[in-house]
Design a protein around this motif. Structure first.
Motif, PDB file in Angstrom:
ATOM      1  N   ARG A 258      32.700  22.853  46.165  1.00 42.29           N
ATOM      2  CA  ARG A 258      31.808  24.013  46.162  1.00 42.29           C
ATOM      3  C   ARG A 258      31.677  24.572  44.754  1.00 42.29           C
ATOM      4  O   ARG A 258      32.627  24.512  43.967  1.00 42.29           O
ATOM      5  N   SER A 259      30.506  25.101  44.479  1.00 43.19           N
ATOM      6  CA  SER A 259      30.264  25.822  43.232  1.00 43.19           C
ATOM      7  C   SER A 259      29.693  27.185  43.598  1.00 43.19           C
ATOM      8  O   SER A 259      28.698  27.269  44.312  1.00 43.19           O
ATOM      9  N   ARG A 260      30.353  28.227  43.134  1.00 43.32           N
ATOM     10  CA  ARG A 260      29.793  29.570  43.345  1.00 43.32           C
ATOM     11  C   ARG A 260      29.290  30.092  42.010  1.00 43.32           C
ATOM     12  O   ARG A 260      30.051  30.145  41.037  1.00 43.32           O
ATOM     13  N   VAL A 261      28.021  30.468  41.978  1.00 41.85           N
ATOM     14  CA  VAL A 261      27.452  31.003  40.735  1.00 41.85           C
ATOM     15  C   VAL A 261      27.044  32.470  40.912  1.00 41.85           C
ATOM     16  O   VAL A 261      26.459  33.065  40.024  1.00 41.85           O
ATOM     17  N   PHE A 262      27.321  33.023  42.068  1.00 38.45           N
ATOM     18  CA  PHE A 262      27.067  34.443  42.334  1.00 38.45           C
ATOM     19  C   PHE A 262      27.846  34.818  43.586  1.00 38.45           C
ATOM     20  O   PHE A 262      28.480  33.960  44.212  1.00 38.45           O
ATOM     21  N   GLY A 263      27.776  36.099  43.928  1.00 39.19           N
ATOM     22  CA  GLY A 263      28.430  36.565  45.146  1.00 39.19           C
ATOM     23  C   GLY A 263      29.720  37.312  44.826  1.00 39.19           C
ATOM     24  O   GLY A 263      30.222  37.282  43.711  1.00 39.19           O
ATOM     25  N   LYS A 264      30.235  38.017  45.837  1.00 41.34           N
ATOM     26  CA  LYS A 264      31.395  38.890  45.622  1.00 41.34           C
ATOM     27  C   LYS A 264      32.609  38.133  45.094  1.00 41.34           C
ATOM     28  O   LYS A 264      33.357  38.658  44.273  1.00 41.34           O
ATOM     29  N   GLU A 265      32.821  36.920  45.612  1.00 39.88           N
ATOM     30  CA  GLU A 265      33.987  36.165  45.145  1.00 39.88           C
ATOM     31  C   GLU A 265      33.821  35.767  43.677  1.00 39.88           C
ATOM     32  O   GLU A 265      34.759  35.843  42.885  1.00 39.88           O
ATOM     33  N   PHE A 266      32.615  35.345  43.324  1.00 37.78           N
ATOM     34  CA  PHE A 266      32.306  35.041  41.922  1.00 37.78           C
ATOM     35  C   PHE A 266      32.515  36.286  41.065  1.00 37.78           C
ATOM     36  O   PHE A 266      33.136  36.235  39.996  1.00 37.78           O
ATOM     37  N   GLU A 267      32.016  37.415  41.544  1.00 44.77           N
ATOM     38  CA  GLU A 267      32.096  38.661  40.765  1.00 44.77           C
ATOM     39  C   GLU A 267      33.545  39.095  40.547  1.00 44.77           C
ATOM     40  O   GLU A 267      33.871  39.684  39.512  1.00 44.77           O
TER      41      GLU A 267
ATOM     42  N   TYR B  44      34.576  37.123  37.675  1.00 44.68           N
ATOM     43  CA  TYR B  44      33.783  37.580  36.516  1.00 44.68           C
ATOM     44  C   TYR B  44      34.428  38.814  35.898  1.00 44.68           C
ATOM     45  O   TYR B  44      34.645  38.889  34.683  1.00 44.68           O
TER      46      TYR B  44
ATOM     47  N   GLU C  49      36.345  39.256  32.312  1.00 42.48           N
ATOM     48  CA  GLU C  49      35.720  40.198  31.371  1.00 42.48           C
ATOM     49  C   GLU C  49      36.742  41.221  30.891  1.00 42.48           C
ATOM     50  O   GLU C  49      36.720  41.653  29.734  1.00 42.48           O
TER      51      GLU C  49
ATOM     52  N   VAL D 244      30.101  31.569  34.292  1.00 46.84           N
ATOM     53  CA  VAL D 244      28.864  31.021  34.865  1.00 46.84           C
ATOM     54  C   VAL D 244      29.081  30.340  36.221  1.00 46.84           C
ATOM     55  O   VAL D 244      28.147  30.230  37.009  1.00 46.84           O
ATOM     56  N   ALA D 245      30.293  29.875  36.483  1.00 43.32           N
ATOM     57  CA  ALA D 245      30.496  29.202  37.770  1.00 43.32           C
ATOM     58  C   ALA D 245      31.976  29.181  38.147  1.00 43.32           C
ATOM     59  O   ALA D 245      32.848  29.117  37.281  1.00 43.32           O
TER      60      ALA D 245
ATOM     61  N   TYR E 125      34.350  26.775  40.470  1.00 45.00           N
ATOM     62  CA  TYR E 125      34.384  25.504  41.209  1.00 45.00           C
ATOM     63  C   TYR E 125      35.630  25.441  42.074  1.00 45.00           C
ATOM     64  O   TYR E 125      36.719  25.841  41.649  1.00 45.00           O
TER      65      TYR E 125
END
Lengths: 421, 157
Positions: free
Chosen positions: B92-101, B104, B108, B117-118, B120
């Motif tokens: 799976r690749s997550r490039v957005f969504g709460k888990e991605f955030e 992120y 940061e 950006v992703a 995996y």
């Protein structure tokens, strides 16, 4: 059920995957076919929709027919790419059965004839959606979103429809707004835009691009001048929430003159421009897009695309296409090979001027003039995506503005995800 | 078939002085390897890899892995030179969504310029130790005849 035996007449998903094995991935091919055939939710899948968590629209915003059911506006695949569009837009097509989004153990799957093909998830609702501006306007009325982009549509009416029969024949986007007077875009509106964008950007990691589009506005000293003015004001309002003079922006709009494009470049943070020839054939353009053909013309629209490259740079300008509409009957191609050859030849000419392509998969939307047409085979759409991708690569065109992340609705730009430039 | 990452290996992966190298296959079939310290293990025992560059070769290859079922491998090298290899399948690749955030924001906070950006998710398929001494012993036991004859020569002095 479909009214014909279409499965016996055209290659299946698995046959197409076998035919292009290694040239194109199964996610993009499946996504093309879901766009082509449409999809519906099973009752079990519909039970998993949570309006507090998932991104739903309160009504059928594209055709504005006043239906009040709530549906998710998009799906995410395991590779991170997206499928856009609510099922209400596609279920009236009787030519082929839609895919069914079904649920099993709390997970969603794209299924066909009972077979699970791929897991999907609903898009999550952006945080700003439940907020209200200081003017009391719900922010979801000011902006919508895809997973990685903020979208603002300042003009809700397309004035090509003002003259009977001159709207684009494939289009349902503005069909429901044919009789609207449009919204009031006063200082209060632009303040709402600034506040909504500022609120959206508080959600760290959510947005990678600002997207703006509208119907065409024909008025002004020069055609489209008033449309340009509205975009400038809206972009300037959005820009107040951003501390950079330029930022990832895509405007999908009418075919503007060089003077109008230079205004957008010089007076706003805009970095990318898409304008839609829709069909890459001069004769078919006159039939499919009669308003555009009469008031601007195919050759002039192309010329404006080329001038846009001078203004925004190579790779920053895309030509939007309704992929497959060149096969509409009775005036379109009746042979898919001939259609593909003609389209890719014209695409080559356009790409040689630094213009990339954002092709959508033609789906016969209810309320469009072409609602009862039959769309091409999956094989055709896969060859179109691969062909446009090859043309783009031939001329060294990068995809910066309309890719899998910033739009997600164009098969050939999805393929650019594994290209290096 | 999934392989389970041991607690010992999980602990090793979480150490800051452990080096992690991802080897992957490009769309053109070329092997690429790169040090990627953002490899971790989640609560489900999956490897997580955080990618910060849209057009890095590893990012392209990770997408290639999902799209065309190409496995990748992660080599884990400890500060005391022990090494392990985890072969895996990118699922799976997550490039957005709460888990991605969540990731992120986490990265940061570590450095303001970090721009994830992703994310995996990699299912471990096979795990083995490749520390030189361990590999030497295993190889000698399994392939006793792969040896130069002088190793068997009688001591003459």
């Amino acid at each position: 059920m479909s009214e014909n035996n279409w499965r016996e007449k055209e290659p299946s998903l698995e046959q197409v995957l076998d035919r292009y094995n290694g040239d194109i991935n199964r996610f993009t091919v499946l996504k093309i076919d879901v766009d082509r055939r449409g999809f519906v939710y099973s009752d079990e899948a519909a039970k998993l929709v949570d309006p507090n968590k998932h991104h739903v629209e309160p009504s059928d915003y594209m055709t504005a027919d006043g239906k009040k059911f709530v549906f998710p506006i998009g799906l995410t695949l395991r590779d991170g790419t997206t499928i856009c569009g609510g099922p209400a837009l596609t279920t009236q097509n009787k030519n082929r059965e839609p895919y069914i989004i079904d649920a099993d153990n709390g997970k969603l799957y794209i299924t066909d004839q009972g077979e699970k093909l791929e897991e999907v998830e609903f898009w999550e609702k952006p945080d700003f959606y439940d907020k209200v501006t200081s003017n009391g306007t719900p922010m979801w009325e000011i902006a919508t979103a895809r997973p990685q982009r903020i979208t603002i549509t300042p003009g809700v009416k397309c004035h090509f429809w003002d003259t009977p029969g001159e709207g684009c024949k494939f289009c349902a986007l503005f069909a429901g707004h044919r009789l609207d007077d449009g919204e009031v875009r006063d200082e209060k509106y632009f303040q709402d835009v600034t506040e909504t964008v500022a609120e959206a950007l508080k959600q760290k990691g959510r947005f990678a691009s600002f997207h703006m589009t509208s119907g065409s506005t024909l008025s002004g000293r020069e055609i489209f001048d008033d449309e340009v003015e509205l975009y400038i004001k809206t972009l300037q309002a959005a820009g107040k929430a951003i501390h950079s003079s330029k930022f990832p922006t895509k405007l999908v709009a009418s075919g503007f003159s060089k003077r109008q494009l230079e205004r957008l470049r010089d007076e706003t943070g805009m970095t990318g421009y898409v304008t839609d020839l829709e069909v890459l054939n001069k004769d078919l353009f006159k039939w499919v897009c009669p308003g555009k053909a009469r008031l601007v013309g195919y050759d002039e629209w192309k010329h404006r695309l080329y001038e846009a490259v001078d203004v925004f740079g190579k790779g920053q300008v895309h030509c939007g296409l309704v992929g497959g509409v060149e096969n509409a009957q009775p005036n379109g191609f009746s042979d898919e090979d001939a259609a593909l050859k003609a389209v890719l030849s014209e695409a080559d000419e356009i790409a040689s001027h630094g213009v990339s392509f954002s092709e959508c998969v033609w789906n016969t939307l209810p309320k469009s003039y072409f609602a009862k047409q039959n769309t091409p085979t999956l094989d055709y759409f896969v060859r179109l995506a691969l062909g446009l991708s090859e043309v783009r690569k031939k001329y060294g065109l990068a995809v910066y503005i309309d890719d899998y992340r910033r739009c997600g609705n164009h098969p050939n730009t999805d393929l650019a995800r594994i290209e290096k430039w | 078939m999934s392989a389970e990452i041991s607690k010992e290996l999980k602990d090793l992966i979480s150490k800051e002085d452990t080096i992690k190298v991802i080897a992957s296959i490009s769309p053109q079939g070329e092997v690429h390897s790169a040090v990627k310290q953002s490899v971790t293990v989640d609560e489900n025992g999956q490897l997580i890899y955080l990618e910060f560059f849209e057009k890095s070769q590893t990012n392209i290859n990770m997408v290639n892995s999902i799209w065309f079922d190409k496995n990748i491998s992660v080599t884990i090298i400890s500060a005391d030179n022990r090494s392990f290899v985890i072969k895996g399948k990118t699922i799976r690749s997550r490039v957005f969504g709460k888990e991605f955030e969540k990731y992120y924001r986490l990265y940061e906070e570590r450095e303001k310029d970090n721009d994830l950006v992703a994310v995996y998710y990699i299912e471990p398929l096979e795990i083995y130790e490749q520390t030189f001494a361990v590999q030497k012993a295993q190889h000698k036991e399994k392939y006793p005849l792969y040896v130069h004859l002088d190793k068997y020569a009688e001591e003459t002095e």
